[in-house]
Write a protein that holds these residues in place. Structure first.
Motif, PDB file in Angstrom:
ATOM      1  N   ALA A  85       0.823  -1.215   0.000  1.00  0.00           N
ATOM      2  CA  ALA A  85       0.000   0.000   0.000  1.00  0.00           C
ATOM      3  C   ALA A  85       0.855   1.262   0.000  1.00  0.00           C
ATOM      4  N   ALA A  86       2.007   1.193   0.645  1.00  0.00           N
ATOM      5  CA  ALA A  86       2.892   2.351   0.710  1.00  0.00           C
ATOM      6  C   ALA A  86       3.718   2.533  -0.559  1.00  0.00           C
ATOM      7  N   GLY A  87       3.649   1.565  -1.467  1.00  0.00           N
ATOM      8  CA  GLY A  87       4.387   1.670  -2.714  1.00  0.00           C
ATOM      9  C   GLY A  87       5.820   1.207  -2.634  1.00  0.00           C
ATOM     10  N   TYR A  88       6.182   0.485  -1.568  1.00  0.00           N
ATOM     11  CA  TYR A  88       7.550   0.015  -1.419  1.00  0.00           C
ATOM     12  C   TYR A  88       7.806  -1.318  -2.115  1.00  0.00           C
ATOM     13  N   ALA A  89       6.764  -1.968  -2.567  1.00  0.00           N
ATOM     14  CA  ALA A  89       6.922  -3.237  -3.284  1.00  0.00           C
ATOM     15  C   ALA A  89       5.689  -3.499  -4.124  1.00  0.00           C
ATOM     16  N   GLU A  90       5.895  -4.096  -5.271  1.00  0.00           N
ATOM     17  CA  GLU A  90       4.757  -4.507  -6.098  1.00  0.00           C
ATOM     18  C   GLU A  90       4.300  -5.914  -5.724  1.00  0.00           C
ATOM     19  N   HIS A  91       5.260  -6.766  -5.346  1.00  0.00           N
ATOM     20  CA  HIS A  91       4.929  -8.132  -4.941  1.00  0.00           C
ATOM     21  C   HIS A  91       5.645  -8.482  -3.636  1.00  0.00           C
ATOM     22  N   VAL A  92       4.875  -9.024  -2.691  1.00  0.00           N
ATOM     23  CA  VAL A  92       5.396  -9.424  -1.390  1.00  0.00           C
ATOM     24  C   VAL A  92       4.934 -10.845  -1.097  1.00  0.00           C
ATOM     25  N   LEU A  93       5.785 -11.614  -0.442  1.00  0.00           N
ATOM     26  CA  LEU A  93       5.429 -12.974  -0.051  1.00  0.00           C
ATOM     27  C   LEU A  93       5.291 -13.025   1.467  1.00  0.00           C
ATOM     28  N   SER A  94       4.122 -13.466   1.956  1.00  0.00           N
ATOM     29  CA  SER A  94       3.863 -13.610   3.386  1.00  0.00           C
ATOM     30  C   SER A  94       3.649 -15.089   3.687  1.00  0.00           C
ATOM     31  N   LEU A  95       4.373 -15.635   4.663  1.00  0.00           N
ATOM     32  CA  LEU A  95       4.238 -17.063   4.933  1.00  0.00           C
ATOM     33  C   LEU A  95       4.664 -17.418   6.352  1.00  0.00           C
ATOM     34  N   THR A  96       4.255 -18.610   6.755  1.00  0.00           N
ATOM     35  CA  THR A  96       4.610 -19.133   8.064  1.00  0.00           C
ATOM     36  C   THR A  96       4.462 -20.645   8.072  1.00  0.00           C
ATOM     37  N   SER A  97       4.836 -21.272   9.178  1.00  0.00           N
ATOM     38  CA  SER A  97       4.767 -22.735   9.271  1.00  0.00           C
ATOM     39  C   SER A  97       4.778 -23.169  10.725  1.00  0.00           C
ATOM     40  N   SER A  98       4.394 -24.405  10.950  1.00  0.00           N
ATOM     41  CA  SER A  98       4.563 -25.072  12.248  1.00  0.00           C
ATOM     42  C   SER A  98       4.573 -26.570  11.997  1.00  0.00           C
ATOM     43  N   HIS A  99       5.023 -27.320  12.982  1.00  0.00           N
ATOM     44  CA  HIS A  99       5.111 -28.777  12.843  1.00  0.00           C
ATOM     45  C   HIS A  99       4.872 -29.386  14.218  1.00  0.00           C
ATOM     46  N   PHE A 100       3.995 -30.355  14.293  1.00  0.00           N
ATOM     47  CA  PHE A 100       3.683 -30.970  15.574  1.00  0.00           C
ATOM     48  C   PHE A 100       4.938 -31.500  16.260  1.00  0.00           C
ATOM     49  N   GLY A 101       5.773 -32.191  15.495  1.00  0.00           N
ATOM     50  CA  GLY A 101       6.971 -32.774  16.078  1.00  0.00           C
ATOM     51  C   GLY A 101       7.938 -31.735  16.606  1.00  0.00           C
ATOM     52  N   SER A 102       8.202 -30.698  15.838  1.00  0.00           N
ATOM     53  CA  SER A 102       9.159 -29.677  16.267  1.00  0.00           C
ATOM     54  C   SER A 102       8.605 -28.840  17.411  1.00  0.00           C
ATOM     55  N   ALA A 103       7.298 -28.551  17.401  1.00  0.00           N
ATOM     56  CA  ALA A 103       6.698 -27.748  18.470  1.00  0.00           C
ATOM     57  C   ALA A 103       6.672 -28.513  19.794  1.00  0.00           C
ATOM     58  N   GLU A 104       6.323 -29.804  19.753  1.00  0.00           N
ATOM     59  CA  GLU A 104       6.319 -30.611  20.974  1.00  0.00           C
ATOM     60  C   GLU A 104       7.722 -30.672  21.568  1.00  0.00           C
ATOM     61  N   LYS A 105       8.693 -30.844  20.710  1.00  0.00           N
ATOM     62  CA  LYS A 105      10.083 -30.918  21.158  1.00  0.00           C
ATOM     63  C   LYS A 105      10.540 -29.590  21.765  1.00  0.00           C
ATOM     64  N   GLU A 106      10.075 -28.484  21.182  1.00  0.00           N
ATOM     65  CA  GLU A 106      10.490 -27.155  21.633  1.00  0.00           C
ATOM     66  C   GLU A 106       9.807 -26.741  22.935  1.00  0.00           C
ATOM     67  N   PHE A 107       8.504 -26.986  23.032  1.00  0.00           N
ATOM     68  CA  PHE A 107       7.720 -26.407  24.117  1.00  0.00           C
ATOM     69  C   PHE A 107       7.197 -27.406  25.147  1.00  0.00           C
ATOM     70  N   ARG A 108       7.138 -28.684  24.800  1.00  0.00           N
ATOM     71  CA  ARG A 108       6.515 -29.632  25.725  1.00  0.00           C
ATOM     72  C   ARG A 108       7.457 -30.797  26.009  1.00  0.00           C
ATOM     73  N   PHE A 109       7.199 -31.934  25.388  1.00  0.00           N
ATOM     74  CA  PHE A 109       8.016 -33.125  25.625  1.00  0.00           C
ATOM     75  C   PHE A 109       8.349 -33.783  24.288  1.00  0.00           C
ATOM     76  N   PRO A 110       9.492 -34.469  24.199  1.00  0.00           N
ATOM     77  CA  PRO A 110       9.770 -35.245  22.985  1.00  0.00           C
ATOM     78  C   PRO A 110       8.654 -36.253  22.736  1.00  0.00           C
ATOM     79  N   LEU A 111       8.360 -36.532  21.476  1.00  0.00           N
ATOM     80  CA  LEU A 111       7.244 -37.408  21.142  1.00  0.00           C
ATOM     81  C   LEU A 111       7.386 -38.787  21.759  1.00  0.00           C
ATOM     82  N   ALA A 112       8.611 -39.260  21.890  1.00  0.00           N
ATOM     83  CA  ALA A 112       8.832 -40.600  22.456  1.00  0.00           C
ATOM     84  C   ALA A 112       8.425 -40.689  23.920  1.00  0.00           C
TER      85      ALA A 112
END
Length: 340
Positions: A126-153
């Protein structure tokens, strides 16, 4: 190029459109109610690599390439990328999109990251600083459990209030060229902390922030819930939804007819053992790209308020006994009619 609305919102005077979107999910998500809506369903949660974190990076790259292919754009036509994830130092993003060789702004909004990425991307266009922008994100059950809770095993038990981190990624290409879906405005969220410390009940932790952003959006734009086809939160789940509706009622807003939650859409509560619903950055992102956006593009929905929510915790804050603050980013998307 933008009109300031109230305390926290912007209405874009230069139009910003969603040119394309792509979604990648895991096997469990592909077996859910929206399974046929996703672009790619990966049977192998490891994506053929050696760790959960690498697999998440591969999903993010696949979503980015998918969105670019749908838009008919090459990486070098993207001026900026706004990306983030749940992992420490956002490694899923930094390792995932490195081969695109484009300028990147790394984000962290927890599960609200897609709302943050769309908001910043829309402001940039909207400000005219780019004509095309890519917005993205991700998550993964395995990586999130390992990071914040407990290993899956470890095989720990989960309380009924706990949500299930969605395995997946989604990406959107934003542009100034007209399409059928327009980002007409945004409402930036504040950090809201009610002092809750139960990280297994993130819906309750995030609901106050969702209430704050939604009510502020109504005030800033001088609108009522009935002026929206749907008001869509990211991942409050069954517990957070009930709290949100009650909090908004106290502020004089009844959104019970308009409200839906991505975390309650992505899994089947009866047949899939996923607790209170879905969560994670990919929850709101993949549902938006695969289910919400197509209904805007075909005119089924004329205006929606997309409100991904995030629990701003880390493994450091958790072990230090801190509370779990929440944040919610509001993105108003409207049907823009026929393409020119």
């Amino acid at each position: 190029m933008s009109k300031i609305k109230g305390m926290q919102s912007l209405a874009f005077e230069k139009e910003v459109y969603i040119l394309s979107a792509a979604s990648v999910v895991g096997k469990l998500e592909g077996e859910g109610p929206l399974g046929k809506c996703f672009d790619y369903v990966e049977e192998d949660p490891m994506m053929g690599v050696g760790s959960w974190e690498e697999a998440e990076s591969q999903m993010q790259l696949k979503a980015a390439k998918g969105a670019l292919e749908k838009a008919g754009k090459k990486p070098e036509q993207i001026r900026m990328i706004f990306a983030g994830d749940l992992l420490a130092q956002s490694i899923a993003s930094s390792f995932g999109i490195v081969e695109l060789e484009r300028p990147v702004y790394g984000l962290f909004g927890a599960c609200s990251t897609m709302g943050e990425a769309l908001s910043l991307g829309a402001m940039t266009v909207a400000a005219g600083y780019a004509e095309h922008v890519l917005s993205l994100t991700s998550s993964h059950f395995g990586s999130a459990e390992k990071e914040f809770r407990f290993p899956l095993a470890y095989g720990n038990q989960r309380p009924p209030s706990a949500t299930w981190t969605v395995t997946g990624s989604a990406a959107c290409v934003l542009a100034g060229s007209k399409t059928k879906a327009e980002i007409a405005g945004i409402t930036s969220g504040k950090i809201v902390d009610y002092g809750l410390k139960d990280s297994q009940n993130m819906g309750a932790c995030m609901a106050p922030a969702a209430c704050d952003t939604i009510s502020r959006h109504f005030m800033d734009f001088n609108r009522q819930p009935e002026e929206y086809d749907h008001i869509i939160t990211g991942d409050l789940g069954t517990v957070g939804k009930e709290i949100l509706l009650e909090l908004l009622q106290q502020k004089g807003y009844d959104i019970s007819r308009q409200h839906i939650d991505c975390g309650m859409l992505v899994y089947d509560e009866k047949s899939q053992d996923t607790g209170a619903g879905g969560s994670g950055c990919a929850c709101a992102a993949t549902v938006f790209a695969s289910y919400i956006l197509p209904r805007i593009e075909d005119g089924t929905w004329k205006r929606i308020l997309f409100v991904p929510t995030g629990a701003l915790m880390s493994k450091v804050s958790f072990y230090e006994g801190q509370s779990v603050p929440g944040i919610a980013q509001g993105v108003m998307v409207e049907y823009a009619g026929k393409e020119e």
